[in-house]
Design a protein around this motif. Structure first.
Motif, PDB file in Angstrom:
ATOM      1  N   THR A 105       0.802  -1.227   0.000  1.00 48.04           N
ATOM      2  CA  THR A 105       0.000   0.000   0.000  1.00 48.04           C
ATOM      3  C   THR A 105       0.834   1.275   0.000  1.00 48.04           C
ATOM      4  O   THR A 105       0.533   2.216  -0.754  1.00 48.04           O
ATOM      5  CB  THR A 105      -0.987  -0.001   1.184  1.00 48.04           C
ATOM      6  N   PRO A 106       1.913   1.373   0.814  1.00 48.83           N
ATOM      7  CA  PRO A 106       2.699   2.623   0.805  1.00 48.83           C
ATOM      8  C   PRO A 106       3.287   2.964  -0.557  1.00 48.83           C
ATOM      9  O   PRO A 106       3.546   4.140  -0.844  1.00 48.83           O
ATOM     10  CB  PRO A 106       3.817   2.338   1.819  1.00 48.83           C
ATOM     11  N   GLU A 107       3.487   1.941  -1.413  1.00 48.60           N
ATOM     12  CA  GLU A 107       4.082   2.190  -2.734  1.00 48.60           C
ATOM     13  C   GLU A 107       3.072   2.760  -3.724  1.00 48.60           C
ATOM     14  O   GLU A 107       3.454   3.221  -4.801  1.00 48.60           O
ATOM     15  CB  GLU A 107       4.661   0.882  -3.302  1.00 48.60           C
ATOM     16  N   PHE A 108       1.781   2.718  -3.364  1.00 47.41           N
ATOM     17  CA  PHE A 108       0.742   3.161  -4.303  1.00 47.41           C
ATOM     18  C   PHE A 108      -0.137   4.266  -3.718  1.00 47.41           C
ATOM     19  O   PHE A 108      -1.271   4.443  -4.131  1.00 47.41           O
ATOM     20  CB  PHE A 108      -0.126   1.967  -4.725  1.00 47.41           C
ATOM     21  N   THR A 109       0.397   4.999  -2.756  1.00 49.25           N
ATOM     22  CA  THR A 109      -0.358   6.124  -2.217  1.00 49.25           C
ATOM     23  C   THR A 109      -0.411   7.254  -3.243  1.00 49.25           C
ATOM     24  O   THR A 109       0.415   7.335  -4.155  1.00 49.25           O
ATOM     25  CB  THR A 109       0.297   6.663  -0.932  1.00 49.25           C
ATOM     26  N   LEU A 110      -1.394   8.153  -3.072  1.00 45.55           N
ATOM     27  CA  LEU A 110      -1.505   9.304  -3.967  1.00 45.55           C
ATOM     28  C   LEU A 110      -0.231  10.146  -3.933  1.00 45.55           C
ATOM     29  O   LEU A 110       0.232  10.635  -4.965  1.00 45.55           O
ATOM     30  CB  LEU A 110      -2.716  10.156  -3.574  1.00 45.55           C
ATOM     31  N   ARG A 111       0.337  10.288  -2.736  1.00 50.21           N
ATOM     32  CA  ARG A 111       1.555  11.097  -2.590  1.00 50.21           C
ATOM     33  C   ARG A 111       2.697  10.478  -3.403  1.00 50.21           C
ATOM     34  O   ARG A 111       3.429  11.162  -4.117  1.00 50.21           O
ATOM     35  CB  ARG A 111       1.932  11.184  -1.114  1.00 50.21           C
ATOM     36  N   ARG A 112       2.835   9.150  -3.323  1.00 40.02           N
ATOM     37  CA  ARG A 112       3.881   8.464  -4.070  1.00 40.02           C
ATOM     38  C   ARG A 112       3.624   8.557  -5.577  1.00 40.02           C
ATOM     39  O   ARG A 112       4.550   8.709  -6.372  1.00 40.02           O
ATOM     40  CB  ARG A 112       3.938   6.995  -3.619  1.00 40.02           C
ATOM     41  N   HIS A 346     -10.174  -4.093  -3.598  1.00 43.05           N
ATOM     42  CA  HIS A 346     -10.216  -2.948  -4.514  1.00 43.05           C
ATOM     43  C   HIS A 346      -8.827  -2.748  -5.109  1.00 43.05           C
ATOM     44  O   HIS A 346      -7.812  -2.845  -4.415  1.00 43.05           O
ATOM     45  CB  HIS A 346     -10.651  -1.690  -3.755  1.00 43.05           C
ATOM     46  N   CYS A 347      -8.774  -2.499  -6.413  1.00 42.04           N
ATOM     47  CA  CYS A 347      -7.509  -2.468  -7.157  1.00 42.04           C
ATOM     48  C   CYS A 347      -6.444  -1.607  -6.492  1.00 42.04           C
ATOM     49  O   CYS A 347      -6.616  -0.397  -6.323  1.00 42.04           O
ATOM     50  CB  CYS A 347      -7.760  -1.976  -8.578  1.00 42.04           C
ATOM     51  N   LEU A 348      -5.337  -2.241  -6.139  1.00 44.24           N
ATOM     52  CA  LEU A 348      -4.223  -1.549  -5.480  1.00 44.24           C
ATOM     53  C   LEU A 348      -3.636  -0.464  -6.374  1.00 44.24           C
ATOM     54  O   LEU A 348      -3.228   0.607  -5.907  1.00 44.24           O
ATOM     55  CB  LEU A 348      -3.147  -2.580  -5.133  1.00 44.24           C
ATOM     56  N   GLY A 349      -3.602  -0.727  -7.686  1.00 41.00           N
ATOM     57  CA  GLY A 349      -2.978   0.208  -8.618  1.00 41.00           C
ATOM     58  C   GLY A 349      -3.913   1.265  -9.164  1.00 41.00           C
ATOM     59  O   GLY A 349      -3.537   1.991 -10.099  1.00 41.00           O
ATOM     60  N   ALA A 350      -5.119   1.396  -8.584  1.00 43.27           N
ATOM     61  CA  ALA A 350      -6.090   2.375  -9.097  1.00 43.27           C
ATOM     62  C   ALA A 350      -5.521   3.800  -9.166  1.00 43.27           C
ATOM     63  O   ALA A 350      -5.730   4.497 -10.164  1.00 43.27           O
ATOM     64  CB  ALA A 350      -7.371   2.337  -8.272  1.00 43.27           C
ATOM     65  N   PRO A 351      -4.796   4.280  -8.142  1.00 43.94           N
ATOM     66  CA  PRO A 351      -4.247   5.648  -8.238  1.00 43.94           C
ATOM     67  C   PRO A 351      -3.278   5.812  -9.409  1.00 43.94           C
ATOM     68  O   PRO A 351      -3.264   6.849 -10.067  1.00 43.94           O
ATOM     69  CB  PRO A 351      -3.530   5.843  -6.889  1.00 43.94           C
ATOM     70  N   LEU A 352      -2.486   4.779  -9.686  1.00 44.69           N
ATOM     71  CA  LEU A 352      -1.547   4.846 -10.811  1.00 44.69           C
ATOM     72  C   LEU A 352      -2.308   4.841 -12.142  1.00 44.69           C
ATOM     73  O   LEU A 352      -2.012   5.637 -13.042  1.00 44.69           O
ATOM     74  CB  LEU A 352      -0.575   3.667 -10.757  1.00 44.69           C
ATOM     75  N   ALA A 353      -3.294   3.964 -12.270  1.00 45.25           N
ATOM     76  CA  ALA A 353      -4.076   3.893 -13.512  1.00 45.25           C
ATOM     77  C   ALA A 353      -4.784   5.211 -13.781  1.00 45.25           C
ATOM     78  O   ALA A 353      -4.791   5.713 -14.916  1.00 45.25           O
ATOM     79  CB  ALA A 353      -5.084   2.754 -13.419  1.00 45.25           C
ATOM     80  N   ARG A 354      -5.384   5.779 -12.741  1.00 49.81           N
ATOM     81  CA  ARG A 354      -6.093   7.063 -12.898  1.00 49.81           C
ATOM     82  C   ARG A 354      -5.123   8.159 -13.350  1.00 49.81           C
ATOM     83  O   ARG A 354      -5.442   8.969 -14.214  1.00 49.81           O
ATOM     84  CB  ARG A 354      -6.763   7.452 -11.581  1.00 49.81           C
ATOM     85  N   MET A 355      -3.950   8.183 -12.736  1.00 47.55           N
ATOM     86  CA  MET A 355      -2.988   9.218 -13.095  1.00 47.55           C
ATOM     87  C   MET A 355      -2.545   9.076 -14.547  1.00 47.55           C
ATOM     88  O   MET A 355      -2.458  10.066 -15.292  1.00 47.55           O
ATOM     89  CB  MET A 355      -1.770   9.164 -12.174  1.00 47.55           C
ATOM     90  N   GLU A 356      -2.263   7.848 -14.981  1.00 51.60           N
ATOM     91  CA  GLU A 356      -1.828   7.633 -16.361  1.00 51.60           C
ATOM     92  C   GLU A 356      -2.908   8.102 -17.341  1.00 51.60           C
ATOM     93  O   GLU A 356      -2.601   8.752 -18.343  1.00 51.60           O
ATOM     94  CB  GLU A 356      -1.503   6.158 -16.581  1.00 51.60           C
ATOM     95  N   MET A 357      -4.163   7.781 -17.055  1.00 50.35           N
ATOM     96  CA  MET A 357      -5.249   8.205 -17.949  1.00 50.35           C
ATOM     97  C   MET A 357      -5.467   9.711 -17.893  1.00 50.35           C
ATOM     98  O   MET A 357      -5.704  10.348 -18.922  1.00 50.35           O
ATOM     99  CB  MET A 357      -6.541   7.461 -17.584  1.00 50.35           C
ATOM    100  N   ARG A 358      -5.364  10.273 -16.693  1.00 54.16           N
ATOM    101  CA  ARG A 358      -5.566  11.724 -16.537  1.00 54.16           C
ATOM    102  C   ARG A 358      -4.505  12.512 -17.311  1.00 54.16           C
ATOM    103  O   ARG A 358      -4.767  13.613 -17.803  1.00 54.16           O
ATOM    104  CB  ARG A 358      -5.515  12.083 -15.043  1.00 54.16           C
TER     105      ARG A 358
END
Length: 396
Positions: A105-112, A346-358
């Motif tokens: 989880t710490p590797e996929f925080t919004l801050r990270r 719930h998908c662990l990589g959701a923040p990364l996926a959202r950022m890539e699409m955004r």
């Protein structure tokens, strides 16, 4: 002569839309026993409220229960099964799942993720430069949608980008339910052997990438667990986002009113991403779950030890979830959709996926404001566990 494989009900689509039979099931009995790609039967859950209930209840709907099921034609020892499950978050329930998830989880925080934003932006712009340099027309999938998330996840994990063709080939076969089960199992073994080499290197000389960080900071993780974690993140990290970029672009091109609105008001990108996630629902279902007790869904009683599968596209288009669910409307933002699942898985990589699409969608539309699809028929990947396009020819 072998029979042609039959596409399971939960994977059937009519272009962007779930098969009308799935909608009829959702609006009718809601739950039905159906044949899965694994060759066994499972209860297919289609309504939004029922899907949320299943995904949020890890006690009654177990991910780990599948270990007791033996796939037809597949012989594996207990030791082999334990090795394959190790580190795979999708194969465990709490508390074992909680232990693994807490490490990641710490590797996929919004801050990270925000720290990755400049690098993702550079990767996107580099691929747009290459597309522009090569000239119109182009295949958006092979020149943009697939390589961008592949390079991002390679850099994040510490996987050599030069290996991408091999791991993309393996992933494609692994997710293809029309491929013989023996072939898919052999590809799975290849993938594990490849990741085991990377893990051994990371353990011997840990760098700052994710595999190296986990090897250095979490000595309690076994090599098999690191292999499982790395394999799952590599597969999920490029396959899902790549298909969202390709299919999402085609969806916007096929809905020019939505496309123009996003070009005119790019600040709507966050809401647009959520609506595309809901409307496309590229992951047909979550993992197959096993009931630990008798349960009732939409009036249907299901006994203990039964398999249950969630139809995410049907749930995300449930009129009980939101009004006019068949329409693509980037103004609503689709809060509460289950495209990334729900609950503890719930998908662990959701923040990364959202950022890539955004980052990727607006950059693509800025660079090629006249972008258009040049083939009347899209090349949908019907038999893939993750829905998407095999190619998308575009011009500008």
């Amino acid at each position: 002569m072998s029979e042609s494989p039959t596409l399971p009900l939960h994977m059937r689509r009519a272009g962007f839309d779930p098969d009308p039979e799935l909608g009829a099931l959702r609006d009718g009995e809601g739950v039905r026993l159906t044949r899965t790609p694994l060759g066994v039967d499972a209860w297919l859950v289609t309504r939004y409220e029922d899907v949320r209930a299943v995904l949020s209840d890890a006690e009654r709907f177990s991910n780990a229960g599948m270990v007791n099921f033996r796939l037809p034609g597949v012989q594996r020892s207990e030791e082999e099964l334990a090795e394959i499950r190790a580190g795979n978050l999708l194969a465990f329930d709490p508390p074992e799942h909680t232990r693994l998830r807490r490490v990641l989880t710490p590797e996929f925080t919004l801050r990270r993720m925000r720290r990755l934003e400049p690098r993702i932006t550079r990767i996107v712009e580099d691929h747009l430069d290459a597309m522009e340099g090569a000239g119109s027309p182009a295949d958006l999938v092979s020149s943009f949608a697939l390589p961008v998330p592949s390079l991002v996840i390679c850099e994040l994990l510490g996987v050599p980008y030069a290996d991408r063709e091999d791991f993309q080939r393996r992933t494609g076969r692994l997710l293809d339910v029309s491929a013989p089960i023996e072939e898919r199992m052999a590809v799975q073994a290849e993938s594990r052997a490849y990741m085991a080499e990377l893990v051994a290197r990371a353990q011997a000389d840990p760098g700052e990438e994710l595999l190296g960080t986990l090897a250095r900071e979490h000595e309690d993780l076994t090599a098999a667990e690191l292999v499982g974690i790395g394999g799952l993140l590599l597969l999920a990290g490029h396959e899902t986002t790549a298909n969202m970029l390709g299919l999402g672009t085609l969806a916007l091109l096929r809905h020019p009113d939505q496309l123009e609105l996003l070009k005119k008001e790019p600040e709507r990108i966050d809401a647009a991403v959520e609506e595309l996630l809901r409307w496309l629902s590229i992951v047909h279902s979550g993992t197959v779950k096993t009931t630990t007790t008798e349960v009732e869904l939409s009036g249907t009683r299901i006994g203990p030890g039964e398999l249950v599968m969630c139809a995410l596209p049907a749930a995300n288009r449930d009129p009980g979830f939101l009004p006019d669910p068949e329409a693509l409307d980037i103004t609503r933002g689709a809060p509460g959709h289950v495209a990334f699942g729900h609950g503890v898985h719930h998908c662990l990589g959701a923040p990364l996926a959202r950022m890539e699409m955004r980052i990727a969608f607006p950059a693509l539309l800025r660079r090629f404001p006249e972008l258009r699809a040049i083939e009347p028929d899209a090349h949908f990947r019907s038999f893939s566990v993750v829905y998407g396009l095999s190619s998308l020819r575009v011009a500008w």
